[in-house]
Write an enzyme that holds these catalytic residues in place. Structure first.
Site, PDB file in Angstrom:
ATOM      1  N   ARG A  45      36.475  45.860  28.011  1.00 51.18           N
ATOM      2  CA  ARG A  45      37.115  46.771  28.424  1.00 51.18           C
ATOM      3  C   ARG A  45      38.381  47.670  28.003  1.00 51.18           C
ATOM      4  NH1 ARG A  45      32.935  45.310  31.497  1.00 51.18           N
ATOM      5  NH2 ARG A  45      31.229  45.782  32.607  1.00 51.18           N
ATOM      6  N   HIS A  65      40.413  34.733  46.694  1.00 49.37           N
ATOM      7  CA  HIS A  65      41.462  35.813  46.309  1.00 49.37           C
ATOM      8  C   HIS A  65      41.694  37.033  45.500  1.00 49.37           C
ATOM      9  CE1 HIS A  65      46.572  35.916  45.228  1.00 49.37           C
ATOM     10  NE2 HIS A  65      45.559  35.814  43.565  1.00 49.37           N
ATOM     11  N   GLU A  82      51.479  43.917  43.193  1.00 54.31           N
ATOM     12  CA  GLU A  82      53.412  44.369  43.070  1.00 54.31           C
ATOM     13  C   GLU A  82      52.864  45.375  42.497  1.00 54.31           C
ATOM     14  OE1 GLU A  82      53.422  40.328  43.995  1.00 54.31           O
ATOM     15  OE2 GLU A  82      52.306  41.147  42.106  1.00 54.31           O
ATOM     16  N   ASP A 103      37.761  31.168  41.773  1.00 59.33           N
ATOM     17  CA  ASP A 103      36.205  30.336  42.781  1.00 59.33           C
ATOM     18  C   ASP A 103      36.691  31.103  44.572  1.00 59.33           C
ATOM     19  OD1 ASP A 103      35.158  29.150  39.900  1.00 59.33           O
ATOM     20  OD2 ASP A 103      36.381  27.622  40.580  1.00 59.33           O
ATOM     21  N   TRP A 134      50.765  39.649  34.662  1.00 55.55           N
ATOM     22  CA  TRP A 134      48.909  38.362  35.104  1.00 55.55           C
ATOM     23  C   TRP A 134      48.434  39.471  33.766  1.00 55.55           C
ATOM     24  CZ3 TRP A 134      50.082  34.111  37.100  1.00 55.55           C
ATOM     25  CH2 TRP A 134      48.679  33.412  37.455  1.00 55.55           C
TER      26      TRP A 134
END
Length: 163
Positions: free
Chosen positions: A135, A96, A66, A93, A30
């Site tokens: 970063r 999560h 994961e 938003d 991701w």
């Protein structure tokens, strides 16, 4: 034996040698542009410290949550002296973000308490993509480099105390 590396922030940091060390890296798929930049920072740093390319074990997992299981697999199934987890969670938003960050933080902490193999937390938790980019090789350095240095330092700590 220590190696002196110049970090992207302009600081010289003495780190232990990576000679004859095996380091696992678990990378979230991701936010791939960020996690791949973190991976490059980590692998470049490990190689510069003397870790052989064949002694860097890289595994990918679907997302940040994961990472914990991926790290557990590398701790249990490989000869890694340390495992680095690399991910990036960007605030959205919904809540999560909070659940993902809490889950991976708790999971990595538990692995560090359960096993004698250090698991390094390399998950960026940022408000936006610009902060993540800063970063992951931008104006705030590369957290992947920091994680590689942390892994080598934790391996040295283990060796100091014969763990």
């Amino acid at each position: 034996m220590s190696t002196l590396l110049e970090k992207s922030r302009g600081q010289d940091v003495s780190i232990p040698s990576g000679k004859d060390k095996v380091v696992g890296i678990v990378v979230s798929e991701w936010n791939t542009p960020i996690t791949e930049a973190l991976l490059k920072g980590a692998t470049d740093t490990l190689l510069a410290a003397g870790v052989k390319e064949d002694d860097i074990i890289i595994e990918y997992v679907p997302g940040t949550v994961e990472l914990t299981f991926g790290a557990k697999v590398l701790v249990e199934q490989t000869l890694a002296h340390a495992v680095i987890t690399l991910g990036c969670v960007i605030q959205g938003d919904t809540r999560h973000f909070d659940y993902v960050c809490d889950s991976v933080t708790q999971g990595i902490t538990k692995l560090n308490l359960q096993y004698d193999t250090p698991v390094i937390f390399g998950v960026l938790t940022t408000d936006n993509m610009e902060q993540a980019q800063a970063r992951a090789g931008g104006s705030h350095g590369n957290k992947g480099e920091d994680c590689a240095i942390a892994a080598l330092k934790m391996i040295a700590l283990q060796e100091k105390y014969n763990i």
